[in-house]
Design a protein around this motif. Structure first.
Motif, PDB file in Angstrom:
ATOM      1  N   UNK A  55    -104.782  11.251  49.849  1.00 23.31           N
ATOM      2  CA  UNK A  55    -105.909  11.513  50.744  1.00 23.31           C
ATOM      3  C   UNK A  55    -107.179  10.869  50.198  1.00 23.31           C
ATOM      4  N   UNK A  56    -107.939  10.263  51.099  1.00 15.06           N
ATOM      5  CA  UNK A  56    -109.178   9.600  50.721  1.00 15.06           C
ATOM      6  C   UNK A  56    -110.279  10.644  50.559  1.00 15.06           C
ATOM      7  N   UNK A  57    -110.831  10.737  49.343  1.00 12.14           N
ATOM      8  CA  UNK A  57    -111.888  11.706  49.039  1.00 12.14           C
ATOM      9  C   UNK A  57    -113.266  11.074  49.083  1.00 12.14           C
ATOM     10  N   UNK A  58    -113.325   9.767  48.849  1.00 10.53           N
ATOM     11  CA  UNK A  58    -114.615   9.092  48.842  1.00 10.53           C
ATOM     12  C   UNK A  58    -114.434   7.595  48.773  1.00 10.53           C
ATOM     13  N   UNK A  59    -115.528   6.872  49.052  1.00 10.33           N
ATOM     14  CA  UNK A  59    -115.468   5.417  49.016  1.00 10.33           C
ATOM     15  C   UNK A  59    -116.821   4.816  48.704  1.00 10.33           C
ATOM     16  N   UNK A  75    -121.755   4.807  50.213  1.00  9.52           N
ATOM     17  CA  UNK A  75    -121.224   5.625  49.132  1.00  9.52           C
ATOM     18  C   UNK A  75    -121.041   7.000  49.755  1.00  9.52           C
ATOM     19  N   UNK A  76    -119.802   7.366  49.987  1.00  9.67           N
ATOM     20  CA  UNK A  76    -119.510   8.584  50.738  1.00  9.67           C
ATOM     21  C   UNK A  76    -118.458   9.419  50.012  1.00  9.67           C
ATOM     22  N   UNK A  77    -118.695  10.719  49.961  1.00  7.45           N
ATOM     23  CA  UNK A  77    -117.732  11.680  49.429  1.00  7.45           C
ATOM     24  C   UNK A  77    -117.610  12.793  50.462  1.00  7.45           C
ATOM     25  N   UNK A  78    -116.385  13.091  50.860  1.00 10.31           N
ATOM     26  CA  UNK A  78    -116.181  14.069  51.928  1.00 10.31           C
ATOM     27  C   UNK A  78    -116.737  15.435  51.542  1.00 10.31           C
ATOM     28  N   UNK A  79    -117.240  16.142  52.558  1.00 13.17           N
ATOM     29  CA  UNK A  79    -117.732  17.498  52.355  1.00 13.17           C
ATOM     30  C   UNK A  79    -116.617  18.316  51.708  1.00 13.17           C
ATOM     31  N   UNK A  80    -116.968  19.195  50.833  1.00 15.71           N
ATOM     32  CA  UNK A  80    -115.980  20.005  50.137  1.00 15.71           C
ATOM     33  C   UNK A  80    -115.528  19.377  48.829  1.00 15.71           C
ATOM     34  N   UNK A  82    -117.835  17.161  47.281  1.00 17.02           N
ATOM     35  CA  UNK A  82    -119.091  16.783  46.632  1.00 17.02           C
ATOM     36  C   UNK A  82    -119.374  17.740  45.480  1.00 17.02           C
ATOM     37  N   UNK A  83    -120.089  17.250  44.477  1.00 18.21           N
ATOM     38  CA  UNK A  83    -120.390  18.053  43.307  1.00 18.21           C
ATOM     39  C   UNK A  83    -119.323  17.979  42.226  1.00 18.21           C
ATOM     40  N   UNK A  84    -118.329  17.118  42.411  1.00 21.38           N
ATOM     41  CA  UNK A  84    -117.228  16.979  41.447  1.00 21.38           C
ATOM     42  C   UNK A  84    -117.289  15.634  40.718  1.00 21.38           C
ATOM     43  N   UNK A  85    -118.435  14.986  40.742  1.00 21.92           N
ATOM     44  CA  UNK A  85    -118.670  13.698  40.069  1.00 21.92           C
ATOM     45  C   UNK A  85    -117.917  12.537  40.704  1.00 21.92           C
ATOM     46  N   UNK A  86    -117.435  12.706  41.921  1.00 20.98           N
ATOM     47  CA  UNK A  86    -116.697  11.630  42.588  1.00 20.98           C
ATOM     48  C   UNK A  86    -117.628  10.466  42.918  1.00 20.98           C
ATOM     49  N   UNK A  87    -118.794  10.749  43.464  1.00 24.75           N
ATOM     50  CA  UNK A  87    -119.746   9.686  43.799  1.00 24.75           C
ATOM     51  C   UNK A  87    -120.167   8.903  42.574  1.00 24.75           C
ATOM     52  N   UNK A  88    -120.488   9.609  41.502  1.00 30.56           N
ATOM     53  CA  UNK A  88    -120.883   8.937  40.268  1.00 30.56           C
ATOM     54  C   UNK A  88    -119.727   8.097  39.713  1.00 30.56           C
ATOM     55  N   UNK A  89    -118.508   8.606  39.775  1.00 31.45           N
ATOM     56  CA  UNK A  89    -117.366   7.850  39.264  1.00 31.45           C
ATOM     57  C   UNK A  89    -117.064   6.638  40.144  1.00 31.45           C
ATOM     58  N   UNK A  90    -117.274   6.747  41.440  1.00 31.66           N
ATOM     59  CA  UNK A  90    -117.139   5.574  42.307  1.00 31.66           C
ATOM     60  C   UNK A  90    -118.139   4.492  41.891  1.00 31.66           C
ATOM     61  N   UNK A  91    -119.391   4.896  41.655  1.00 33.58           N
ATOM     62  CA  UNK A  91    -120.408   3.936  41.194  1.00 33.58           C
ATOM     63  C   UNK A  91    -120.040   3.364  39.831  1.00 33.58           C
TER      64      UNK A  91
END
Length: 136
Positions: A55-59, A75-80, A82-91
């Motif tokens: 499942x795609x969690x972010x991109x 830079x998108x992380x699905x609701x629910x 967010x707050x798990x460092x996914x956006x930062x790790x994508x960057x």
């Protein structure tokens, strides 16, 4: 476990499901599948975050010259999620793929500015935009 990777061939359906589950979706032409697919096909770099079941969690979607600058378009992380460092790790993953000589530039949604400050991004002094006339 979340897998972060460069992904060529991301489908419009995956993009729409992911971005549509974020506040970013309000500003994207999600009803126009052909346009979304063209946006993906013409991106230079797409990095995704997928959970164990795929499942795609972010991109992270961007255009770049690979030598000086990379413009992050999404830079998108699905609701629910967010707050798990996914956006930062994508960057961070995009930064590693681009190398140390390439800057990443993006335009933030007003409610996301605090996130970018928190992860150490700096605000440029000025930004300018010529708006599109076709919003479909």
């Amino acid at each position: 476990m979340i897998t972060y990777a460069r992904e060529d061939g991301l489908t419009a359906a995956d993009y729409i499901a992911c971005v549509g589950a974020t506040s970013l979706g309000q500003g994207r032409p999600l009803a126009n599948t052909d346009r979304i697919q063209a946006m993906l096909d013409n991106a230079d770099l797409v990095v995704t975050a997928r959970d164990a079941d795929g499942s795609l969690l972010g991109l992270f979607r961007a255009v770049t010259d690979w030598h000086w600058v990379c413009y992050c378009i999404d830079l998108a992380v699905v609701e629910g999620q967010q707050g798990k460092h996914i956006g930062q790790t994508l960057l961070d993953t995009a930064t590693a793929l681009l190398g140390p000589k390439v800057s990443i530039v993006l335009l933030s949604k007003p409610n996301a500015e605090g996130f970018y400050r928190h992860i150490g991004m700096v605000e440029p002094m000025a930004a300018f935009m010529r708006p599109r006339t076709d919003r479909s």
